[in-house]
Scaffold this active site. Structure first.
Site, PDB file in Angstrom:
ATOM      1  N   GLU A 162       0.445  -1.402   0.210  1.00 53.08           N
ATOM      2  CA  GLU A 162       0.031   0.271  -0.169  1.00 53.08           C
ATOM      3  C   GLU A 162       0.478   0.984  -0.147  1.00 53.08           C
ATOM      4  O   GLU A 162       1.598   1.373   1.072  1.00 53.08           O
ATOM      5  CB  GLU A 162      -1.060  -0.065   1.129  1.00 53.08           C
ATOM      6  CG  GLU A 162      -2.096   1.144   1.449  1.00 53.08           C
ATOM      7  CD  GLU A 162      -2.965   1.237   0.124  1.00 53.08           C
ATOM      8  OE1 GLU A 162      -3.133   0.339  -0.530  1.00 53.08           O
ATOM      9  OE2 GLU A 162      -2.682   2.500  -1.224  1.00 53.08           O
ATOM     10  N   LYS A 222       7.664  -1.676  -2.300  1.00 49.94           N
ATOM     11  CA  LYS A 222       7.322  -1.125  -1.102  1.00 49.94           C
ATOM     12  C   LYS A 222       8.481  -0.347  -0.498  1.00 49.94           C
ATOM     13  O   LYS A 222       8.492   0.896  -0.356  1.00 49.94           O
ATOM     14  CB  LYS A 222       6.681  -2.108  -0.420  1.00 49.94           C
ATOM     15  CG  LYS A 222       6.058  -0.787   0.530  1.00 49.94           C
ATOM     16  CD  LYS A 222       4.775   0.182   0.219  1.00 49.94           C
ATOM     17  CE  LYS A 222       5.195   0.454   1.801  1.00 49.94           C
ATOM     18  NZ  LYS A 222       4.134   2.366   1.853  1.00 49.94           N
ATOM     19  N   CYS A 278       6.296   4.516   9.919  1.00 52.54           N
ATOM     20  CA  CYS A 278       6.908   3.621   8.884  1.00 52.54           C
ATOM     21  C   CYS A 278       8.384   3.680   7.687  1.00 52.54           C
ATOM     22  O   CYS A 278       9.414   2.959   7.875  1.00 52.54           O
ATOM     23  CB  CYS A 278       5.872   3.632   6.686  1.00 52.54           C
ATOM     24  SG  CYS A 278       4.140   2.556   7.884  1.00 52.54           S
TER      25      CYS A 278
END
Ligand code: NAD
Ligand code: UGA
Length: 466
Positions: A162, A222, A278
């Site tokens: 995502e 990612k 993150c």
């Protein structure tokens, strides 16, 4: 193959909004979001949409449209798994806090637990989708569990990381630059599973934005995307220190270099340092993988992004202490903002936490106003660092519900989050009620510094020589 029933394990910042948008855009698909945390599920089911567990602009409208129609939140994980043809794993993958890889590697225990539970419960073939951010080659570990624990049913494993950012999650999902789907591209079954997931996104995104790759490229892309974004912030922040010594202005430099279309304007806003759940976690993970594979120079290169970010947070806090005559003992310092960025109530790894910790070490008295973060969250953030007792944190950090009250009698104001409302305050009124000289430390460069200086404030900002 057309999917009619989806389960998402993990109702957090990613699982919640992502599934809400899938349910909104695909009314014929039943979407069950499950979680082990009953409070979180209760909050997602709350009649009062202002009580959703996550604050995201536009989210409550999406939930209002789909919840109860084809979007459901539940703690019944087994039922969710059993009924679904496609299962998303969207659980947290924090940095390990123990044992091998402590402080660096991603902790995959929650992901592993999900894989085991899926394997134990499934009685029909399923597509399992990695939505969580995972180290490259995790799909192999998931496959090993699914193939060895399972009841002989077949699993296809896809990677579908995502890319949404908090504060703009709904817009990012509605208008994604790209959707990445990694899978077993070499086999017909693998491609079929990838196409089934592509079809879901194709309900609202143009086909050319849905990229299919092999599973390892998807996993690594990612981590790399976050590393590149964070690297830009650290690059501009490194230069902000140089600007402060040379009278170059960091916003002017950012505009000048960003006008080069090869560089671009985005992610060049210098700040007190990046936060969020993150960036740091994913770069540490990348560094750990590189070191594990003997790529020392590559690991050192990326680690510098984190080292610079820590430097920036410390530099900002030290600047406050130095300006206030090298001690802030007993002095009231007001923080505007605690969240790691505007338009979110998320505080994970927020620069504010580390700046506060540093100032509390110098015995400052900190008063915080943030429009969305709850007091208990701020105390939990500080207590987690274990620098001092919970009682001391409560004694020296005060949470305020009104910005003008927060600033009354303060020696200094520090802007830690770029909330828009800060720009609209009556700064003359704030100045009148502060101790003089009244200092402002703009950690986000959002205020009108010329105007503040005219009022009488002593202003310091990131990458500015005044
Ligand atoms: P989060 O902590 O907000 O949510 C994770 C949820 O998973 C929690 O509610 C937790 O209770 C639940 N959970 C954990 N183990 C479970 C289990 N075994 N069974 C059922 N539920 C379980 O985390 P998040 O911010 O949503 O992040 C999830 C993943 O997505 C992470 O890998 C993160 O790196 C990645 N990611 C996050 C963002 C972001 O903006 N937050 C963006 C992109 C990717
Ligand atoms: C980031 C990425 O932007 C998302 O694509 C990704 O999906 C997500 O991480 C993730 O994997 O969790 P997020 O952390 O929510 O999203 O927010 P960002 O907008 O990227 O901001 C991160 C931090 O960098 C914030 O503290 C922000 O204030 C700071 N930042 C950002 C700057 O200091 N300057 C900038 O120019 C941009």
């Amino acid at each position: 193959m057309s999917i009619k029933n989806i389960c998402c394990i993990g109702a957090g910042y990613v699982g919640g909004p992502t599934m809400a948008v899938i349910a909104q855009k695909c009314p014929e698909i039943k979407v069950n979001v499950v979680d082990i945390n009953p409070q979180r599920i209760a909050d997602w089911n709350d009649e009062n949409l202002d009580k959703l567990p996550i604050f995201e602009p536009g989210l409550k409208e999406v939930v209002a449209e789909a919840r109860g129609r084809n979007l459901f939140f539940s703690t019944d994980i087994e039922k969710g798994i059993r009924e679904a043809e496609m299962i998303f794993i969207s659980v947290n993958t924090p940095t390990k806090t123990y044992g091998k890889g402590k402080g660096m590697a991603a902790d995959l225990k929650f992901v592993e637990l999900c894989a085991r539970q899926i394997a134990e419960v499934a009685t029909e073939d399923k597509i399992v989708v990695e939505k969580s951010t995972l180290p490259v080659r995790t799909a192999q570990a998931i496959k090993d569990i699914l193939d060895n624990v399972g009841n002989g049913v077949k699993f296809q494993i896809l990677s579908n990381p995502e890319f949404l950012a908090e504060g703009t999650a709904v817009n990012d999902l509605h208008h994604a630059d790209r959707v990445l789907i990694g899978g077993d591209i070499a086999t017909a079954e693998g491609r079929k599973a990838m196409d089934a997931l592509s079809d879901i996104y194709a309900h609202w995104l143009p086909k050319e934005r849905i990229l299919q790759t092999n599973v390892w490229s998807s996993e690594l892309s990612k981590l790399t995307a976050n590393a590149f974004l964070a690297q830009r912030v650290s690059s501009i922040n490194a230069l902000s220190a140089l600007c402060e010594k040379t009278e170059a202005d960091i916003d002017e430099v950012a505009r000048a270099i960003g006008s080069d279309s090869r560089i671009g304007q985005k992610f060049l806003k210098s700040s007190v340092g990046f936060g969020g759940s993150c960036f740091q976690k994913d770069i540490l993970n990348l560094v750990y993988i590189c070191r594990s594979l003997g790529l020392q120079e590559v690991a050192d290169y990326w680690e510098q992004v984190i080292i610079l970010n820590d430097y920036q947070k410390r530099r900002f806090a030290d600047g406050i202490i130095a300006t206030l005559n090298n001690t802030i003992s007993g002095k009231k310092i007001t923080f505007f903002g605690w969240a790691f960025k505007k338009d979110t109530n998320d505080t994970r790894e927020s620069a504010a936490i580390y700046v506060a910790d540093h100032l509390l070490d110098d015995q400052g008295s900190i008063h915080v106003y943030d429009p969305k973060v709850r007091p208990q969250q701020m105390y939990a953030d500080l207590n987690y660092l274990n620098t001092r007792s919970e009682k001391e944190n409560e004694e020296f950090l005060t949470v305020c519900t009104d910005p003008y009250e927060a600033a009354k009698g303060a020696h200094a104001i520090a802007v830690l989050t770029e909330w828009d409302e800060f720009k609209t305050y009556d700064w003359q009124r704030i100045y009148n009620n502060m101790l003089k000289p009244a200092h402002i430390f703009d950690g986000r460069n959002i205020l009108d510094h010329k105007e503040l200086i005219k009022i009488g404030f002593k202003v310091r900002a990131i990458g500015k020589a005044y």
